[in-house]
Design a protein around this motif. Structure first.
Motif, PDB file in Angstrom:
ATOM      1  N   PRO A  98      -3.428  -6.054  -3.475  1.00 32.92           N
ATOM      2  CA  PRO A  98      -3.928  -7.437  -3.319  1.00 32.92           C
ATOM      3  C   PRO A  98      -2.950  -8.487  -3.830  1.00 32.92           C
ATOM      4  O   PRO A  98      -2.913  -9.600  -3.286  1.00 32.92           O
ATOM      5  N   ALA A  99      -2.154  -8.148  -4.853  1.00 33.90           N
ATOM      6  CA  ALA A  99      -1.177  -9.119  -5.355  1.00 33.90           C
ATOM      7  C   ALA A  99      -0.115  -9.415  -4.298  1.00 33.90           C
ATOM      8  O   ALA A  99       0.276 -10.574  -4.092  1.00 33.90           O
TER       9      ALA A  99
ATOM     10  N   MET B 162       0.829  -1.204   0.000  1.00 36.02           N
ATOM     11  CA  MET B 162       0.000   0.000   0.000  1.00 36.02           C
ATOM     12  C   MET B 162       0.860   1.248   0.000  1.00 36.02           C
ATOM     13  O   MET B 162       0.558   2.234  -0.697  1.00 36.02           O
ATOM     14  N   MET B 163       1.958   1.241   0.771  1.00 38.41           N
ATOM     15  CA  MET B 163       2.852   2.406   0.810  1.00 38.41           C
ATOM     16  C   MET B 163       3.473   2.663  -0.557  1.00 38.41           C
ATOM     17  O   MET B 163       3.520   3.810  -1.034  1.00 38.41           O
ATOM     18  N   VAL B 164       3.942   1.587  -1.213  1.00 43.85           N
ATOM     19  CA  VAL B 164       4.559   1.751  -2.536  1.00 43.85           C
ATOM     20  C   VAL B 164       3.536   2.295  -3.526  1.00 43.85           C
ATOM     21  O   VAL B 164       3.832   3.222  -4.313  1.00 43.85           O
TER      22      VAL B 164
ATOM     23  N   ALA C 129       3.603  -2.870 -13.440  1.00 44.17           N
ATOM     24  CA  ALA C 129       2.682  -3.703 -14.222  1.00 44.17           C
ATOM     25  C   ALA C 129       1.302  -3.799 -13.585  1.00 44.17           C
ATOM     26  O   ALA C 129       0.299  -3.918 -14.288  1.00 44.17           O
ATOM     27  N   PHE C 130       1.215  -3.713 -12.255  1.00 43.33           N
ATOM     28  CA  PHE C 130      -0.047  -3.953 -11.564  1.00 43.33           C
ATOM     29  C   PHE C 130      -0.737  -2.683 -11.071  1.00 43.33           C
ATOM     30  O   PHE C 130      -1.956  -2.712 -10.811  1.00 43.33           O
TER      31      PHE C 130
END
Length: 518
Positions: free
Chosen positions: A405-406, A37-39, A398-399
């Motif tokens: 969630p990944a 979440m931070m990233v 990419a996400f």
């Protein structure tokens, strides 16, 4: 052990939820989810992107997956080997009890007096030794669970008749106490008081060390009191209580329960509530009672969970009880050999069964006391944490928002497999994924009682009867009819065996035809 799918099987789902590793890994999953979440938030809401190259992701992920798979496979091998070893105990116990009950003769002659020994005396001797075989598996169960001593509700009634001291004089002291009881910290004075007086039939299994038994009344009163006490116990036993089948004997100290699993509470079903435990505790009387109960019983509390919900493994405890019981079984075997009561074949089988019991316990101890080296565990876990920590940095480009969630899914998957391997490498505790040692011991108990229920009849008393048709389907007459029909070709002096073989050949042809599908 939970072997069924809790989603589709009957029963309470919330109880089987404890068989998962969710409560063990949720802090790690939450931490890596927060990192993801931070990233994502920094990269989306600021001008700085935290994304890095993912060149190392595939290589490290493959290597780490193989290592975790190897870790889980080796742990399952230990789990499977533990189950096989308990099967060996069951087989050896069954064989040993059959030899004692069937091969050791019931008819004996006292060499000192030359008179025949009473049948009751012989049966009591043999049944007591079969009970000792049952006690062996129970003692192994307690040893593997780190529970030392003999004062347990399912063990003490089976071995209470064993000698306490190396001398039979009245001056026996603590220095003369045998290792089996010395290790259990027995109260010497109470033991002398119990052994010197007649026991009261109303004395329960749990007897305080500062109490003394009451004198026994008449035999009729004793029988009535025993029946009344047994009836009360049956009324109180509203739940499954296999110890009801054991003898009711007084003990020198209070008996511990046969099973002492960790105390469960609301926190075991909702692990995340542990972080709110200091806030919830003053407002919940039930949780406060559970906490105080844990504080009073250090052994139970030590087997619970940490603040974050991690299982705390019990400390290993040395126990010589299986060794001592094996010595008594070997002593009994030597006594039978001195008296010439065993044939060479039976003696070899009995010695092999006792040896198998001892070998199996050594192998079980090897599994319990040989954990994975700490360096391997630490290096593997640190490598996994570093991989999951840098995972969101590598997959963000990419996400995007799916990075959160990944990352949660990847951490749940990898940390879960690692925790499963650590949980099942020692499958002898009270976790739902551990082997059900209690059921193994109860199965042995049922089998040994079935052996002693066998009346060892003379084969002629049941073979040559009207209930036996040995030559069916070729000849459907019973054994009694065939023996009485002296005119039949089976009784021919020179041709009898020829006709018998023809009948058996016909039976084979009929069975082969009737049992094959066309």
């Amino acid at each position: 052990m939970v072997a069924t799918n809790p989603l589709f099987a009957g029963g309470h789902f919330y109880k089987k939820f404890q068989a998962t590793v969710v409560n063990d890994i949720w802090p790690e999953v939450l931490f890596f989810c927060l990192v993801g979440m931070m990233v994502t938030l920094v990269s989306e809401m600021t001008s700085h992107s935290l994304a890095i190259s993912n060149q190392m992701l595939t290589v490290l992920g493959t290597v780490l997956g193989l290592v975790i798979s190897f870790r889980t496979s080796t742990a399952y091998e230990r789990f499977s080997e533990g189950r096989k070893l308990w099967t060996n105990i069951q087989i050896a116990s069954r064989s040993l009890s059959q030899i004692i009950w069937i091969h050791v003769p019931f008819e004996r002659t006292d060499k000192a007096t030359g008179q025949k020994k009473p049948t009751l005396e012989v049966v009591i001797e043999k049944k007591s030794m079969v009970n000792l075989v049952q006690a062996y598996s129970v003692s192994v169960k307690h040893m593997l669970r780190g529970e030392g001593g003999v004062y347990y509700a399912d063990l003490y009634p089976l071995i209470s008749f064993l000698p306490r001291f190396s001398t039979h004089t009245d001056h026996a002291g603590e220095d003369d106490m045998l290792p089996l009881w010395k290790a259990s910290d027995m109260d010497h004075d109470t033991h002398k008081n119990i052994r010197s007086e007649t026991l009261n039939s109303q004395t329960t299994t749990i007897l305080r060390s500062n109490s003394s038994p009451m004198p026994l009344g008449s035999a009729e009163e004793s029988e009535k009191e025993r029946d009344a006490t047994w009836g009360k116990r049956m009324k109180r036993a509203k739940t499954f209580d296999p110890e009801m089948a054991l003898p009711v004997l007084p003990s020198e100290r209070p008996l511990q329960p046969a099973r002492s699993p960790p105390t469960t509470s609301l926190y075991d079903y909702f692990g995340f509530l542990r972080i709110f435990k200091p806030i919830i505790k003053p407002f919940s009387r039930r949780l406060r009672d559970v906490t105080s109960h844990d504080n009073d019983q250090g052994s139970v509390s030590a087997r619970g969970r940490t603040f974050t919900g991690k299982r705390i493994r019990p400390q290993a405890a040395d126990s010589n009880v299986p060794v001592e019981i094996a010595l008594f079984l070997t002593t009994y075997f030597a006594s039978l050999m001195r008296q010439g009561l065993l044939t060479p074949a039976s003696a070899a089988a009995m010695n092999a069964a006792i040896t198998t019991l001892q070998d199996t316990v050594v192998n079980l101890e090897r599994i319990k006391n040989t954990p994975l080296p700490f360096a391997y565990q630490a290096h593997l876990r640190i490598s996994l944490w570093l991989y999951l920590f840098f995972l969101p940095f590598q997959i963000y480009s990419a996400f995007k928002w799916l990075t959160i969630p990944a990352t949660a899914f990847a951490s749940f998957l990898l940390c879960g497999f690692l925790e499963i391997g650590q949980e099942i490498e020692n499958p002898f505790n009270y976790d739902l994924n551990d082997l059900d040692l209690d059921q193994f011991c109860l199965a042995i108990q049922r089998e040994l009682h079935e052996v002693t229920a066998h009346t060892t009849p003379d084969p002629e008393s049941y073979i040559f009867t009207q209930w036996n048709q040995p030559f069916a389907p070729g000849d459907r007459r019973n054994a009694r009819e065939m023996l009485d029909d002296l005119e039949h070709s089976y009784h021919g002096v020179g041709t009898g065996m020829h006709h018998i073989r023809k009948t058996l050949l016909k039976s084979w042809m009929d069975v082969d035809e009737m049992t094959r599908q066309t």
